[in-house]
Design a protein around this motif. Structure first.
Motif, PDB file in Angstrom:
ATOM      1  N   UNK A 268     -12.507  17.161  46.116  1.00  0.00           N
ATOM      2  CA  UNK A 268     -13.941  17.416  45.918  1.00  0.00           C
ATOM      3  C   UNK A 268     -14.382  16.977  44.520  1.00  0.00           C
ATOM      4  N   UNK A 269     -13.551  17.255  43.513  1.00  0.00           N
ATOM      5  CA  UNK A 269     -13.881  16.864  42.147  1.00  0.00           C
ATOM      6  C   UNK A 269     -13.839  15.348  42.003  1.00  0.00           C
ATOM      7  N   UNK A 270     -12.891  14.701  42.669  1.00  0.00           N
ATOM      8  CA  UNK A 270     -12.815  13.241  42.628  1.00  0.00           C
ATOM      9  C   UNK A 270     -14.099  12.636  43.199  1.00  0.00           C
ATOM     10  N   UNK A 271     -14.560  13.166  44.322  1.00  0.00           N
ATOM     11  CA  UNK A 271     -15.796  12.683  44.939  1.00  0.00           C
ATOM     12  C   UNK A 271     -16.983  12.887  44.004  1.00  0.00           C
ATOM     13  N   UNK A 272     -16.989  14.018  43.309  1.00  0.00           N
ATOM     14  CA  UNK A 272     -18.073  14.320  42.362  1.00  0.00           C
ATOM     15  C   UNK A 272     -18.118  13.278  41.241  1.00  0.00           C
ATOM     16  N   UNK A 273     -16.951  12.928  40.695  1.00  0.00           N
ATOM     17  CA  UNK A 273     -16.906  11.935  39.614  1.00  0.00           C
ATOM     18  C   UNK A 273     -17.332  10.561  40.132  1.00  0.00           C
ATOM     19  N   UNK A 274     -16.910  10.233  41.344  1.00  0.00           N
ATOM     20  CA  UNK A 274     -17.312   8.949  41.928  1.00  0.00           C
ATOM     21  C   UNK A 274     -18.829   8.855  42.047  1.00  0.00           C
ATOM     22  N   UNK A 275     -19.456   9.919  42.490  1.00  0.00           N
ATOM     23  CA  UNK A 275     -20.917   9.922  42.603  1.00  0.00           C
ATOM     24  C   UNK A 275     -21.568   9.720  41.243  1.00  0.00           C
ATOM     25  N   UNK A 276     -20.993  10.340  40.216  1.00  0.00           N
ATOM     26  CA  UNK A 276     -21.531  10.191  38.868  1.00  0.00           C
ATOM     27  C   UNK A 276     -21.426   8.741  38.393  1.00  0.00           C
ATOM     28  N   UNK A 277     -20.265   8.124  38.585  1.00  0.00           N
ATOM     29  CA  UNK A 277     -20.077   6.733  38.148  1.00  0.00           C
ATOM     30  C   UNK A 277     -20.955   5.775  38.957  1.00  0.00           C
ATOM     31  N   UNK A 278     -21.090   6.047  40.249  1.00  0.00           N
ATOM     32  CA  UNK A 278     -21.977   5.210  41.065  1.00  0.00           C
ATOM     33  C   UNK A 278     -23.420   5.309  40.599  1.00  0.00           C
ATOM     34  N   UNK A 279     -23.818   6.501  40.148  1.00  0.00           N
ATOM     35  CA  UNK A 279     -25.188   6.669  39.664  1.00  0.00           C
ATOM     36  C   UNK A 279     -25.434   5.875  38.387  1.00  0.00           C
ATOM     37  N   UNK A 280     -24.348   5.634  37.631  1.00  0.00           N
ATOM     38  CA  UNK A 280     -24.454   4.841  36.399  1.00  0.00           C
ATOM     39  C   UNK A 280     -24.300   3.340  36.659  1.00  0.00           C
ATOM     40  N   UNK A 281     -23.934   3.000  37.894  1.00  0.00           N
ATOM     41  CA  UNK A 281     -23.785   1.600  38.314  1.00  0.00           C
ATOM     42  C   UNK A 281     -22.789   0.839  37.436  1.00  0.00           C
ATOM     43  N   UNK A 282     -21.631   1.436  37.242  1.00  0.00           N
ATOM     44  CA  UNK A 282     -20.571   0.773  36.486  1.00  0.00           C
ATOM     45  C   UNK A 282     -19.386   0.502  37.416  1.00  0.00           C
ATOM     46  N   UNK A 283     -18.690  -0.625  37.234  1.00  0.00           N
ATOM     47  CA  UNK A 283     -17.497  -0.889  38.043  1.00  0.00           C
ATOM     48  C   UNK A 283     -16.367   0.037  37.622  1.00  0.00           C
ATOM     49  N   UNK A 284     -15.680   0.605  38.602  1.00  0.00           N
ATOM     50  CA  UNK A 284     -14.621   1.562  38.277  1.00  0.00           C
ATOM     51  C   UNK A 284     -13.472   1.426  39.266  1.00  0.00           C
ATOM     52  N   UNK A 285     -12.339   2.001  38.881  1.00  0.00           N
ATOM     53  CA  UNK A 285     -11.214   2.133  39.803  1.00  0.00           C
ATOM     54  C   UNK A 285     -10.565   3.493  39.580  1.00  0.00           C
ATOM     55  N   UNK A 286      -9.889   3.972  40.625  1.00  0.00           N
ATOM     56  CA  UNK A 286      -9.226   5.277  40.573  1.00  0.00           C
ATOM     57  C   UNK A 286      -7.726   5.060  40.700  1.00  0.00           C
ATOM     58  N   UNK A 287      -6.978   5.633  39.763  1.00  0.00           N
ATOM     59  CA  UNK A 287      -5.531   5.503  39.760  1.00  0.00           C
ATOM     60  C   UNK A 287      -4.866   6.834  40.076  1.00  0.00           C
ATOM     61  N   UNK A 288      -3.798   6.782  40.868  1.00  0.00           N
ATOM     62  CA  UNK A 288      -2.904   7.925  40.997  1.00  0.00           C
ATOM     63  C   UNK A 288      -1.803   7.742  39.955  1.00  0.00           C
ATOM     64  N   UNK A 289      -1.726   8.674  39.014  1.00  0.00           N
ATOM     65  CA  UNK A 289      -0.743   8.531  37.953  1.00  0.00           C
ATOM     66  C   UNK A 289       0.662   8.815  38.465  1.00  0.00           C
ATOM     67  N   UNK A 290       1.601   7.979  38.017  1.00  0.00           N
ATOM     68  CA  UNK A 290       3.002   8.225  38.358  1.00  0.00           C
ATOM     69  C   UNK A 290       3.532   9.395  37.517  1.00  0.00           C
ATOM     70  N   UNK A 291       4.683   9.898  37.882  1.00  0.00           N
ATOM     71  CA  UNK A 291       5.227  11.079  37.214  1.00  0.00           C
ATOM     72  C   UNK A 291       5.400  10.905  35.721  1.00  0.00           C
ATOM     73  N   UNK A 292       5.818   9.708  35.292  1.00  0.00           N
ATOM     74  CA  UNK A 292       6.072   9.490  33.872  1.00  0.00           C
ATOM     75  C   UNK A 292       4.827   9.347  33.029  1.00  0.00           C
ATOM     76  N   UNK A 293       3.651   9.167  33.655  1.00  0.00           N
ATOM     77  CA  UNK A 293       2.414   8.973  32.895  1.00  0.00           C
ATOM     78  C   UNK A 293       1.513  10.205  32.930  1.00  0.00           C
ATOM     79  N   UNK A 294       1.940  11.260  33.625  1.00  0.00           N
ATOM     80  CA  UNK A 294       1.120  12.462  33.711  1.00  0.00           C
ATOM     81  C   UNK A 294       1.284  13.325  32.462  1.00  0.00           C
ATOM     82  N   UNK A 295       0.308  14.193  32.262  1.00  0.00           N
ATOM     83  CA  UNK A 295       0.356  15.094  31.119  1.00  0.00           C
ATOM     84  C   UNK A 295       1.381  16.197  31.334  1.00  0.00           C
ATOM     85  N   UNK A 296       1.683  16.910  30.274  1.00  0.00           N
ATOM     86  CA  UNK A 296       2.659  18.004  30.256  1.00  0.00           C
ATOM     87  C   UNK A 296       2.346  19.076  31.295  1.00  0.00           C
TER      88      UNK A 296
END
Length: 353
Positions: A268-296
């Motif tokens: 739900x939060x991902x969809x919310x952010x997508x709507x926000x970026x679409x409203x700004x009309x900027x090109x974007x991509x969504x990444x699933x972070x691998x285990x080694x790149x995630x935060x603590x």
């Protein structure tokens, strides 16, 4: 691995010391005269004296175990992509049209100087390197974006907060900034306070040590704050201009939800952010972070990146993370389920720079 091995060794030592102190039979005395009472008191005193060193060693080992446990990161979700570096992150989806700039186009660090909207030199004079001074239309644009993000969030049902910008040690520990990011936080030893790296830290702690009513779930919160990070060791062309600074503004989303709805809330939060970026009309991509790149603290993280045509690369502007019960366990944020049993809530947050 080193911390895990040390923790296992300390837990074994803790159990040995527990065993050394526990097998003490419960003795019931029937005392008929003062002489017998005196003998019993001496025996009990002798027994307590012999147990005291064991109790002290047990307390010491318990502290060592706790000190190591808080250094262990969250466990990744089973759905986290395998990998150790950002190159192994997985692109979930991409949207928008990447603009083609005309010849001679310049990056933002040249534009802000040309139009005199951000002044790094004066900021350095006032404070130091990495503290930009916004001025004129630059300051107005910053304020407008913050207001737009907050209104976008509150229209979606989030409650707005304006939290303190300094927090105590317990608060920083609760969200996992301590001990993991201690070296990246600005610390004021005279008051034992930390400048916040994000409003997620004070906002999530609003419910620390509380039992929430199940009927009040999910709890949706949003907040703006300046953010302060030392960013020690950051240098080079990838951190020029506003790419990496010590003070910046950010709007956060925080949710506290029932564990059964944890990953539904994340999407739900991902969809919310997508709507926000679409409203700004900027090109974007969504990444699933691998285990080694995630935060603590994260069990699963999506990163949002927008494309900078002038820099010819993708730049992270937002992330959506599920911490599951990692933070709420530290903060003891709980609720009572339908059977009356107390359980930990799950937390997630979204940051937008």
């Amino acid at each position: 691995i080193k911390n895990i091995s040390a923790t296992k060794a300390l837990c074994k030592r803790w159990q040995e010391r527990m065993n050394a102190g526990l097998p003490v039979p419960k003795i019931v005395f029937f005392v008929k005269d003062e002489i017998a009472l005196d003998i019993v008191e001496k025996e009990v005193g002798s027994l307590n004296a012999s147990l005291q060193p064991i109790a002290e060693k047990l307390a010491e080992t318990e502290k060592q175990v706790t000190d190591l446990l808080v250094k262990l990161p969250n466990l990744p979700s089973d759905n986290v992509p395998p990998g150790k570096t950002p190159a192994e992150n997985v692109v979930a989806r991409e949207a928008g049209v990447i603009p083609q700039l005309p010849a001679g186009s310049v990056p933002h660090w040249d534009l802000i100087r040309k139009y005199d909207i951000v002044d790094f030199e004066t900021g350095a004079k006032i404070t130091g390197s990495g503290f930009p001074l916004y001025k004129g239309k630059g300051a107005k644009l910053q304020r407008a974006l913050i207001q737009y993000f907050l209104d976008f969030n509150t229209d979606a049902g989030y409650t707005e907060y304006l939290p303190p910008f300094m927090v105590n040690e317990a608060t920083a520990y609760g969200t996992g900034q301590l001990p993991d990011k201690e070296g990246q936080m600005y610390y004021m030893p005279a008051d034992n306070l930390y400048m916040i790296p994000t409003s997620e830290v004070p906002v999530t702690n609003i419910y620390r040590d509380e039992i929430v009513k199940a009927d009040d779930l999910p709890i949706r919160m949003t907040a703006y704050s300046p953010c302060f990070r030392r960013e020690a060791g950051s240098f080079g062309k990838d951190v020029r201009g506003l790419n990496r600074v010590h003070q910046f503004e950010k709007v956060e989303l925080v949710q506290l939800v029932h564990p059964d709805k944890s990953y539904d809330a994340l999407e739900e939060m991902v969809t919310h952010v997508e709507k926000l970026l679409n409203s700004l009309q900027v090109p974007y991509r969504i990444l699933k972070l691998c285990g080694g790149d995630m935060s603590f603290t994260s069990a699963f993280t999506y990163d949002f990146e927008v494309y900078s045509a002038a820099q010819e690369r993708w730049l992270e502007v937002s992330s959506v993370s599920n911490f599951e019960a990692y933070q709420t366990n530290r903060m003891k944020i709980r609720f009572k389920d339908a059977s009356g049993k107390t359980q930990l809530l799950h937390s997630r947050e979204r940051k937008t720079c």
